[in-house]
Each structure stands twice: as C-alpha cells, then as structure tokens.
Design a protein around this motif. Structure first.
Motif, PDB file in Angstrom:
ATOM      1  N   LYS A 116      59.240  45.289   1.464  1.00 55.91           N
ATOM      2  CA  LYS A 116      60.118  45.810   0.355  1.00 55.91           C
ATOM      3  C   LYS A 116      59.811  46.595  -0.753  1.00 55.91           C
ATOM      4  CE  LYS A 116      59.482  41.236  -2.059  1.00 55.91           C
ATOM      5  NZ  LYS A 116      59.985  39.951  -2.470  1.00 55.91           N
ATOM      6  N   LEU A 149      67.630  44.137   1.452  1.00 57.13           N
ATOM      7  CA  LEU A 149      66.362  44.569   0.471  1.00 57.13           C
ATOM      8  C   LEU A 149      66.160  46.021   0.845  1.00 57.13           C
ATOM      9  CD1 LEU A 149      63.765  41.819   0.677  1.00 57.13           C
ATOM     10  CD2 LEU A 149      65.563  42.183  -1.183  1.00 57.13           C
ATOM     11  N   THR A 204      63.789  48.718   1.741  1.00 56.63           N
ATOM     12  CA  THR A 204      62.338  48.581   2.441  1.00 56.63           C
ATOM     13  C   THR A 204      61.934  49.880   2.845  1.00 56.63           C
ATOM     14  OG1 THR A 204      63.503  48.108   4.476  1.00 56.63           O
ATOM     15  CG2 THR A 204      62.856  46.330   3.263  1.00 56.63           C
ATOM     16  N   ASP A 231      65.303  38.029   1.537  1.00 58.69           N
ATOM     17  CA  ASP A 231      64.129  37.318   1.670  1.00 58.69           C
ATOM     18  C   ASP A 231      63.989  36.049   0.962  1.00 58.69           C
ATOM     19  OD1 ASP A 231      64.220  38.727  -0.976  1.00 58.69           O
ATOM     20  OD2 ASP A 231      62.101  38.563  -1.294  1.00 58.69           O
TER      21      ASP A 231
END
Length: 193
Positions: A125, A117, A119, A91
């Motif tokens: 996230k 990430l 998520t 991100d």
C-alpha cells in the motif's frame, strides 16, 4: 502525528461538524480482567481466519499473541463509540468486522464499508513507511511530481480511487497516451486537494 492527521482530515471533512475521540478514554480504563473478557468473545480459529495470519502460517513466520488483541481492541472502539458504520481500507476489514461481531452480540448491527487501497507495483500500500505516498498537506508541486514518478502500472487504479473522472474515458487515455494519462492524473489529484 495527530496535528498532521487533523490538517489532512480538514481538507476532506468540516472539522466544526466532526467529533474526534481518543480511544485512550475507554481503552485506558480497561483492567486486565476486562481485556480477558473482551478476548473471550473470539476464538483462536476466528483470529486465524485473518489472511495476514494465514500468509504467515504458510511461510512459517511467527504470529505473536498480542497481535490477536489488536482486532479485539479496535472492535471494542466500535462498541465504546456505539457506531452504526465504519469506513476503512480493505486492509482493516478483519478489524472492522471484529467490531461488527462485538456489536452484534450486544444487539446492534454495524455496517462495514471497506475501500480498495492504492498499492504500488509490488502490491504494497502507498504509505509514509514505503515513502511513496502523496499527502494531502503536500504542496501542489510536490503532489504533481510524486504522481509523475509513479509507475505507469499504477495509473488506472489511481484514476479509479483518486479522481472523479469517467473510468471508461481514462482507460482509453491510459491505453493510447500513457504520458498524457499520468499528467491528467497528476493534475486531477492536485486540483482535488
């Protein structure tokens, strides 16, 4: 917040060998003319390439001018620290690449390492804001309980990002015994702590 971050960081890095720098040391010295000069290293077109901005344009949501300055300032962190590499979640890729562009203009190459990430099922996230994260400072019981409350769909990615177990074996476990897979994941996260 920094005290908490430092405690968590100390579980991963040897703080005696880690240098912590506050970007206020260099950003606080910038005058408005300096900020304009740094901003001139980017075009509006480059900023609009950011996927987050593209999504907002498509959904007719506003993009505020100050939001263009954030990657410039984070990029300048790389310049001020004269970094060779930067590691962050995917991100932050756009912001990390801004630093790469700035360093390249100054004759230096910077490597950007972006990680996946963790998520949730909705693609958000895992975070304090979403109230679905497991903190490194949680007790083992809290960690285990939080992992057990995750949806089954999160387990394969969590094995990949949060453990050192062979993914092929974990995929088989997820497919054949989802409850045992989640218990194994929770145990691994607690012992990695």
């Amino acid at each position: 917040n920094f005290k908490t971050y430092r405690r968590q960081l100390g579980k991963i890095l040897d703080l005696k060998k880690t240098k912590i720098a506050y970007n206020s040391r260099w950003l606080g010295k910038l005058k408005f003319a300096d900020v304009l000069e740094l901003a001139s290293e980017f075009t509006v077109s480059q900023m609009l390439e950011r996927d987050m901005f593209q999504e907002r344009i498509k959904s007719a949501r506003p993009i505020y001018l100050h939001e263009f300055l954030y990657p410039v300032m984070q990029g300048y962190d790389s310049v001020a620290l004269d970094v060779d590499a930067e590691l962050g979640g995917n991100d932050q890729t756009f912001n990390m690449l801004a630093g790469r562009i700035m360093l390249k203009r100054r004759g230096k190459e910077k490597f950007v390492i972006a990680t996946k990430l963790l998520t949730d099922a909705g693609g958000k996230k895992m975070s304090k804001t979403e109230n679905n994260m497991v903190a490194l400072t949680d007790t083992p019981e809290e960690m285990y309980g939080k992992v057990m409350s995750w949806p089954d769909s999160l387990v394969p990615l969590a094995f990949e990002l949060c453990t050192r177990l062979p993914l092929s074996e974990m995929k088989n476990l997820v497919d054949t015994d989802p409850l045992q897979a989640k218990k194994t994941l929770a145990r691994e996260i607690v012992i990695e702590r």
